[in-house]
Motif scaffolding. Sequence first.
Motif, PDB file in Angstrom:
ATOM      1  N   THR A 135       0.844  -1.079   0.123  1.00 28.19           N
ATOM      2  CA  THR A 135      -0.106   0.117  -0.211  1.00 28.19           C
ATOM      3  C   THR A 135       1.018   1.337   0.093  1.00 28.19           C
ATOM      4  N   ALA A 136       1.789   1.079   0.832  1.00 27.27           N
ATOM      5  CA  ALA A 136       2.572   2.324   0.851  1.00 27.27           C
ATOM      6  C   ALA A 136       3.451   2.553  -0.501  1.00 27.27           C
ATOM      7  N   CYS A 137       4.107   1.574  -0.986  1.00 25.89           N
ATOM      8  CA  CYS A 137       4.719   1.844  -2.430  1.00 25.89           C
ATOM      9  C   CYS A 137       3.746   2.369  -3.511  1.00 25.89           C
ATOM     10  N   GLU A 138       2.453   1.756  -3.323  1.00 25.99           N
ATOM     11  CA  GLU A 138       1.605   2.243  -4.224  1.00 25.99           C
ATOM     12  C   GLU A 138       1.279   3.832  -4.264  1.00 25.99           C
ATOM     13  N   ALA A 139       0.945   4.116  -2.831  1.00 29.26           N
ATOM     14  CA  ALA A 139       0.840   5.495  -2.795  1.00 29.26           C
ATOM     15  C   ALA A 139       1.844   6.465  -2.993  1.00 29.26           C
ATOM     16  N   LEU A 140       3.147   5.950  -2.937  1.00 29.60           N
ATOM     17  CA  LEU A 140       4.374   6.530  -3.314  1.00 29.60           C
ATOM     18  C   LEU A 140       4.575   6.838  -4.743  1.00 29.60           C
ATOM     19  N   GLY A 141       4.071   5.866  -5.509  1.00 31.38           N
ATOM     20  CA  GLY A 141       4.134   5.684  -7.123  1.00 31.38           C
ATOM     21  C   GLY A 141       5.529   5.061  -7.494  1.00 31.38           C
ATOM     22  N   THR A 142       5.902   4.124  -6.694  1.00 29.42           N
ATOM     23  CA  THR A 142       7.135   3.517  -6.822  1.00 29.42           C
ATOM     24  C   THR A 142       6.630   1.920  -6.733  1.00 29.42           C
ATOM     25  N   THR A 143       7.945   0.908  -7.154  1.00 33.43           N
ATOM     26  CA  THR A 143       7.630  -0.334  -7.132  1.00 33.43           C
ATOM     27  C   THR A 143       8.370  -0.850  -5.808  1.00 33.43           C
ATOM     28  N   PRO A 144       7.979  -2.066  -5.215  1.00 36.08           N
ATOM     29  CA  PRO A 144       8.869  -2.616  -4.172  1.00 36.08           C
ATOM     30  C   PRO A 144      10.344  -2.747  -4.337  1.00 36.08           C
ATOM     31  N   LYS A 145      10.512  -3.002  -5.819  1.00 37.36           N
ATOM     32  CA  LYS A 145      11.852  -3.450  -5.881  1.00 37.36           C
ATOM     33  C   LYS A 145      12.888  -2.131  -5.855  1.00 37.36           C
ATOM     34  N   ALA A 160       8.105  -6.981   4.856  1.00 41.68           N
ATOM     35  CA  ALA A 160       8.853  -6.217   3.568  1.00 41.68           C
ATOM     36  C   ALA A 160       9.424  -7.150   2.660  1.00 41.68           C
ATOM     37  N   ARG A 161       9.812  -8.288   3.184  1.00 44.73           N
ATOM     38  CA  ARG A 161      10.371  -9.363   2.278  1.00 44.73           C
ATOM     39  C   ARG A 161       8.979 -10.022   1.265  1.00 44.73           C
ATOM     40  N   ALA A 162       8.092 -10.148   1.891  1.00 44.78           N
ATOM     41  CA  ALA A 162       6.876 -10.585   1.267  1.00 44.78           C
ATOM     42  C   ALA A 162       6.489  -9.670  -0.017  1.00 44.78           C
ATOM     43  N   ALA A 163       6.789  -8.409   0.373  1.00 45.30           N
ATOM     44  CA  ALA A 163       6.392  -7.136  -0.851  1.00 45.30           C
ATOM     45  C   ALA A 163       7.304  -7.234  -1.783  1.00 45.30           C
ATOM     46  N   GLY A 164       8.588  -7.458  -1.356  1.00 43.56           N
ATOM     47  CA  GLY A 164       9.615  -7.541  -2.426  1.00 43.56           C
ATOM     48  C   GLY A 164      10.480  -6.276  -1.910  1.00 43.56           C
ATOM     49  N   LEU A 165      10.546  -5.566  -0.993  1.00 42.44           N
ATOM     50  CA  LEU A 165      11.296  -4.560  -1.014  1.00 42.44           C
ATOM     51  C   LEU A 165      12.652  -4.874  -0.633  1.00 42.44           C
ATOM     52  N   TYR A 166      13.835  -3.925  -0.540  1.00 45.74           N
ATOM     53  CA  TYR A 166      15.206  -4.234  -0.145  1.00 45.74           C
ATOM     54  C   TYR A 166      14.865  -3.916   1.429  1.00 45.74           C
ATOM     55  N   VAL A 167      15.657  -4.819   2.359  1.00 48.70           N
ATOM     56  CA  VAL A 167      15.487  -4.418   3.729  1.00 48.70           C
ATOM     57  C   VAL A 167      16.785  -4.148   4.390  1.00 48.70           C
ATOM     58  N   ALA A 168      16.527  -3.070   4.882  1.00 45.52           N
ATOM     59  CA  ALA A 168      17.636  -2.473   5.936  1.00 45.52           C
ATOM     60  C   ALA A 168      17.354  -2.690   7.365  1.00 45.52           C
ATOM     61  N   VAL A 169      18.195  -3.512   8.284  1.00 43.79           N
ATOM     62  CA  VAL A 169      17.685  -3.725   9.447  1.00 43.79           C
ATOM     63  C   VAL A 169      18.690  -3.155  10.587  1.00 43.79           C
ATOM     64  N   VAL A 170      18.099  -2.529  11.578  1.00 37.87           N
ATOM     65  CA  VAL A 170      18.961  -2.197  12.766  1.00 37.87           C
ATOM     66  C   VAL A 170      17.814  -2.819  13.904  1.00 37.87           C
TER      67      VAL A 170
END
Length: 205
Positions: A135-145, A160-170
Amino acid sequence: MTAWSTIPVAETAIFAAHGHPFGPEQKALVIGRTVEAAGEAMAHYLGRPGAGAELAAELLERVRKELSRGAAALPGAAELVRACRAAVPIAVASNSPRELLDAALWSAGLADYFTHSFAADEVRSPKPAPELYLTACEALGTTPKRSVAFEDSGTGIASARAAGLYVAVVPSLPRADLDHDWLGTSLAAPELRDWARRLGDGTVR
């Protein structure tokens, strides 16, 4: 990820009220979960079957009170958010309900920087399902990848993984073994600041 530091105070009080400490083991039960899921996890741990809704309501009220007193942003969070927003639109995808999300963002001084924000009670399937991030990616007009999720818990990372995003973790828990594309110990890490500065100059891919 959670960019403020009040929720553990509320959780600590609940566990203490039931005669238990609140350390890494207990934090692992609830971190990244919705309020409802956290209530169920606490009920199971505390040996109070059927008390999930009651404990969730107690958690919600305690967090509400803590946020009314103010919530400081985690070290580096505000600087990272400002640097990213100067280059690209950004959004919050949170497993908190809208009420707590708004209160925390305003209290931490971050509310004005996000183009969009989405809360757990605004989607049919919150984290670990991918809906919040999609939902956030769609609203921002971008793709998960082409998007990066900043996360601190297994629940959020799974979403995030299921949606297909790059994941930065702290990680919020020390020595946590979490799936990641980038792993750091703080949002104030110099490499994060350098990466955020390069977002606007076309050198980040």
